[in-house]
Design a protein around this motif. Structure first.
Motif, PDB file in Angstrom:
ATOM      1  N   VAL A 150      -8.920 -24.853  19.446  1.00 24.09           N
ATOM      2  CA  VAL A 150      -9.221 -23.458  19.782  1.00 24.09           C
ATOM      3  C   VAL A 150      -8.051 -22.824  20.541  1.00 24.09           C
ATOM      4  O   VAL A 150      -7.689 -21.667  20.306  1.00 24.09           O
ATOM      5  CB  VAL A 150     -10.535 -23.369  20.589  1.00 24.09           C
ATOM      6  N   LEU A 151      -7.432 -23.585  21.435  1.00 23.20           N
ATOM      7  CA  LEU A 151      -6.285 -23.031  22.168  1.00 23.20           C
ATOM      8  C   LEU A 151      -5.110 -22.756  21.237  1.00 23.20           C
ATOM      9  O   LEU A 151      -4.354 -21.803  21.442  1.00 23.20           O
ATOM     10  CB  LEU A 151      -5.883 -23.971  23.311  1.00 23.20           C
ATOM     11  N   GLU A 152      -4.959 -23.572  20.190  1.00 25.24           N
ATOM     12  CA  GLU A 152      -3.905 -23.296  19.204  1.00 25.24           C
ATOM     13  C   GLU A 152      -4.180 -21.983  18.480  1.00 25.24           C
ATOM     14  O   GLU A 152      -3.271 -21.204  18.204  1.00 25.24           O
ATOM     15  CB  GLU A 152      -3.788 -24.453  18.205  1.00 25.24           C
ATOM     16  N   ALA A 153      -5.460 -21.753  18.181  1.00 27.48           N
ATOM     17  CA  ALA A 153      -5.810 -20.472  17.544  1.00 27.48           C
ATOM     18  C   ALA A 153      -5.525 -19.308  18.493  1.00 27.48           C
ATOM     19  O   ALA A 153      -5.007 -18.263  18.097  1.00 27.48           O
ATOM     20  CB  ALA A 153      -7.282 -20.473  17.130  1.00 27.48           C
ATOM     21  N   TYR A 154      -5.860 -19.514  19.771  1.00 27.76           N
ATOM     22  CA  TYR A 154      -5.612 -18.457  20.762  1.00 27.76           C
ATOM     23  C   TYR A 154      -4.113 -18.191  20.880  1.00 27.76           C
ATOM     24  O   TYR A 154      -3.667 -17.047  20.949  1.00 27.76           O
ATOM     25  CB  TYR A 154      -6.212 -18.858  22.113  1.00 27.76           C
ATOM     26  N   ALA A 155      -3.337 -19.286  20.873  1.00 27.83           N
ATOM     27  CA  ALA A 155      -1.871 -19.140  20.923  1.00 27.83           C
ATOM     28  C   ALA A 155      -1.375 -18.369  19.706  1.00 27.83           C
ATOM     29  O   ALA A 155      -0.371 -17.651  19.770  1.00 27.83           O
ATOM     30  CB  ALA A 155      -1.210 -20.522  20.974  1.00 27.83           C
ATOM     31  N   GLY A 156      -2.093 -18.506  18.590  1.00 24.87           N
ATOM     32  CA  GLY A 156      -1.720 -17.804  17.364  1.00 24.87           C
ATOM     33  C   GLY A 156      -2.144 -16.345  17.349  1.00 24.87           C
ATOM     34  O   GLY A 156      -1.977 -15.658  16.349  1.00 24.87           O
ATOM     35  N   GLY A 157      -2.710 -15.866  18.466  1.00 16.60           N
ATOM     36  CA  GLY A 157      -3.019 -14.443  18.579  1.00 16.60           C
ATOM     37  C   GLY A 157      -4.467 -14.083  18.318  1.00 16.60           C
ATOM     38  O   GLY A 157      -4.844 -12.914  18.383  1.00 16.60           O
ATOM     39  N   TRP A 158      -5.310 -15.064  18.013  1.00 15.50           N
ATOM     40  CA  TRP A 158      -6.705 -14.763  17.708  1.00 15.50           C
ATOM     41  C   TRP A 158      -7.515 -14.511  18.970  1.00 15.50           C
ATOM     42  O   TRP A 158      -7.297 -15.157  19.989  1.00 15.50           O
ATOM     43  CB  TRP A 158      -7.335 -15.941  16.940  1.00 15.50           C
ATOM     44  N   SER A 159      -8.455 -13.591  18.884  1.00 16.64           N
ATOM     45  CA  SER A 159      -9.528 -13.523  19.873  1.00 16.64           C
ATOM     46  C   SER A 159     -10.531 -14.602  19.476  1.00 16.64           C
ATOM     47  O   SER A 159     -10.575 -15.017  18.321  1.00 16.64           O
ATOM     48  CB  SER A 159     -10.223 -12.162  19.834  1.00 16.64           C
ATOM     49  N   LEU A 160     -11.340 -15.024  20.444  1.00 17.73           N
ATOM     50  CA  LEU A 160     -12.258 -16.137  20.197  1.00 17.73           C
ATOM     51  C   LEU A 160     -13.706 -15.669  20.138  1.00 17.73           C
ATOM     52  O   LEU A 160     -14.122 -14.826  20.933  1.00 17.73           O
ATOM     53  CB  LEU A 160     -12.115 -17.185  21.303  1.00 17.73           C
ATOM     54  N   ALA A 161     -14.449 -16.233  19.185  1.00 16.15           N
ATOM     55  CA  ALA A 161     -15.900 -16.071  19.144  1.00 16.15           C
ATOM     56  C   ALA A 161     -16.467 -17.482  19.106  1.00 16.15           C
ATOM     57  O   ALA A 161     -16.500 -18.117  18.054  1.00 16.15           O
ATOM     58  CB  ALA A 161     -16.323 -15.279  17.908  1.00 16.15           C
ATOM     59  N   LEU A 162     -16.851 -17.976  20.277  1.00 16.21           N
ATOM     60  CA  LEU A 162     -17.274 -19.371  20.393  1.00 16.21           C
ATOM     61  C   LEU A 162     -18.797 -19.447  20.410  1.00 16.21           C
ATOM     62  O   LEU A 162     -19.438 -18.974  21.347  1.00 16.21           O
ATOM     63  CB  LEU A 162     -16.688 -19.998  21.669  1.00 16.21           C
ATOM     64  N   HIS A 163     -19.341 -20.026  19.348  1.00 10.79           N
ATOM     65  CA  HIS A 163     -20.786 -20.252  19.297  1.00 10.79           C
ATOM     66  C   HIS A 163     -21.140 -21.240  20.404  1.00 10.79           C
ATOM     67  O   HIS A 163     -20.691 -22.385  20.376  1.00 10.79           O
ATOM     68  CB  HIS A 163     -21.145 -20.794  17.906  1.00 10.79           C
ATOM     69  N   ALA A 164     -21.882 -20.767  21.394  1.00  9.35           N
ATOM     70  CA  ALA A 164     -22.300 -21.631  22.504  1.00  9.35           C
ATOM     71  C   ALA A 164     -23.717 -21.232  22.868  1.00  9.35           C
ATOM     72  O   ALA A 164     -23.947 -20.179  23.455  1.00  9.35           O
ATOM     73  CB  ALA A 164     -21.360 -21.467  23.696  1.00  9.35           C
TER      74      ALA A 164
END
Ligand SMILES: [Zn+2]
Length: 547
Positions: free
Chosen positions: A337-351
């Motif tokens: 997930v942090l790699e995706a964030y580093a790639g510029g994505w906002s996160l939608a984490l199913h929790a």
């Protein structure tokens, strides 16, 4: 100035504190350009008299599953089933109506909510008989489990005696150790691997059916919460399916689409930079405008309360030792997930559970610390259980908690049974989130719940379960607050508040015309208010004879 359309003699509820109501709105292109007297004074190509009807900004559902919902409209519907005999009969009838000529073809049914049958498990042998030797796939409305008959189990290579279990999922067995046909979480990939990717024609048809239904219900914007990979994806090229639907005019709502994290691959970069993940899921030229745009990346961290698969700190009520589980090892999730964030994505984490939320907030906090904040807000999907200490953290990190009020009338009593009284007081929050200064959107998780936005507004206010009892009443909203969620709150949660959510000059001319404003009817009747018309960018996507 000559405009395209003046809507007059309406009761526009603008969501704008400076001019909360007005009688007229003028549209040029796809935007609102004037209101009130200014609008009436303009020369126009078309004028429509709304005869006093209530007009609100178009509804915005920020967590729905459009392809999944659309395909359910093509499958045998089990959403009304409340007894095993009814289930068998509905499947038998569905098969007869389909007159399917191919004896090998899978029969697919959806909308099944086992909570309504007190979790009785259909008999796989009876299902074999009912299906006349055809394989059967029953999708649970939760999306977190499914049921097969014996023929289908054989087809996917599951033997009666289950010797090994897949990671992050379970092939459920009875007391004798025989597979019941129920597959939980990651175990569902066994059947999905057999049947997917879905044909392109199915995705096209699903989007057409789904967005036509959205328009009828007053929705002008929808976020698809996970496509193109993982258990939620229907085909690896699903993103492109959206673009195709837009190009042929079959997409009747604005769509923000979240690729599931499985669509992202490692993007090689400079040796000094952190590893990044980027999209390889069907992206092509033309992505990203008012009609169709990429949303945050969707990541599943845990399961569901009803399936007892959401990760919670204290064990489930009457289930000693059961704390649910994460869908993947926490460290693996974190680095991906942090790699995706580093790639510029906002996160939608199913929790869904509070333990999963702890992990989600840890990851987001680390991401913000290392790579900064995002223009489109980071979010947690569902956040069903939010401990008091987690509220402050959500607020500090400005993480939108995308709760579904519609869970309460659909299965709130079952959720309460799984959580016990103390945690019910921490669950499906609304008031606390608003008071903490967070954007609060409307969402349905359709087809997990029926998804009518007016019903979602009602549920935010009413909070009455499927059994008629009150659910965590301290979190109730007023009708105006709930309407605000469905319009402004949803726009904020998707980072679109500069474009939509209010009926003001410069914003998109997305509107819903209602027989009455939700505050003008008894709360229990809000869901039944007729939706007379829906306009997207000033053009009708739904129009009844009354308009
Ligand atoms: Zn969902």
């Amino acid at each position: 100035m000559r405009v395209d359309l003046v809507l007059e003699n309406g009761r526009f509820f603008t969501g704008d504190a400076r001019m909360p109501t007005t009688a007229a709105v003028a549209v040029l292109g796809n935007r609102i350009v004037a209101r009130g007297e200014d609008a009436l004074a303009l020369e126009t190509a078309e004028r429509i008299d709304l005869r006093g009807r209530a007009v609100l900004p178009g509804f915005n559902d920020v967590h729905s599953h459009s392809v999944w919902f659309g395909t359910t409209l093509m499958e045998i519907d089990l959403s009304h089933v409340r007894a095993l005999d009814e289930l068998y009969a509905a499947i038998e009838q569905g098969i007869r109506q389909r007159a399917n000529p191919n004896p090998d073809e899978w029969i697919v049914a959806s909308g099944y909510n086992p909570a309504l049958l007190q979790w009785q498990v259909p008999d796989r042998d009876v299902l074999d008989r009912v299906c006349g030797g055809r394989p059967l796939w029953i999708k649970f409305s939760s999306g977190h489990a499914c049921q097969l008959n014996g023929v289908a189990l054989a087809r996917i290579g599951v033997r009666d005696r289950v010797d090994s279990q897949p990671e992050g999922g379970r092939i459920v067995t009875d007391e004798t150790g025989r597979a019941t046909g129920v597959l939980e979480e990651q175990a569902m990939s066994l059947v999905r691997d057999e049947l997917l990717p879905a044909p392109i024609a199915t995705i096209d048809r699903a989007l057409e059916l789904a967005t036509a239904k959205y328009a009828e219900q007053g929705l002008t914007s929808v976020t698809d919460a996970g496509v193109a990979a993982g258990w939620i994806g229907n085909a690896p090229g699903e993103l492109e399916g959206y673009q195709r639907a837009l190009e042929r005019g079959a997409l009747r709502t604005r769509m923000q689409v979240m690729p599931e994290i499985g669509t992202l691959g490692l993007l090689p970069g400079h040796a000094d930079e952190p590893a990044r993940r980027g999209l390889s899921g069907g992206l092509r030229t033309g992505w990203g405008d008012d009609r169709l745009q990429l949303g945050p990346v969707k990541v599943f961290t845990d399961g569901s309360i009803l399936g007892r698969t959401a990760a919670i700190e204290e064990e489930y009520e009457n289930c000693p030792g059961n704390h649910g589980y994460l869908q993947e090892d926490a460290d693996t999730l974190r680095s991906k997930v942090l790699e995706a964030y580093a790639g510029g994505w906002s996160l939608a984490l199913h929790a869904v559970g509070d333990s999963a939320l702890d992990l989600a907030l840890d990851i987001i906090e680390e991401g913000i610390g290392r790579f900064g904040r995002r223009a489109v807000p980071n979010r947690v999907e569902h956040g069903v259980v939010v401990r008091p200490d987690q509220i402050e953290r959500l607020a500090r990190l400005q993480v939108v908690c995308v709760v579904q009020s519609s869970f309460i009338p659909a299965f709130g009593a079952s959720v309460a049974g799984a959580l016990g009284e103390k945690r019910v007081g921490w669950s499906i929050r609304a008031r606390t989130l608003l008071d903490a200064g967070l954007p609060l959107p409307l969402s349905s998780d359709r087809p997990v719940t029926a998804g009518l936005p007016l019903a979602g507004i009602q549920a935010y206010v009413e909070r009455i379960t499927e059994e008629g009892g009150a659910y965590n009443e301290s979190e109730r909203l007023s009708v105006d607050e709930a309407v605000h969620c469905a319009t402004v709150g949803s726009a904020e949660a998707t980072g679109q508040q500069h474009r939509k959510g209010r009926l003001i000059e410069g914003q998109l001319a997305d509107m819903v015309v209602l027989e009455e404003h939700p505050a003008e009817v008894p709360v229990s009747d809000i869901h039944a208010i007729p939706v007379l018309a829906t306009l997207l960018g000033g053009a009708f996507t739904h129009r009844t004879e009354q308009i």
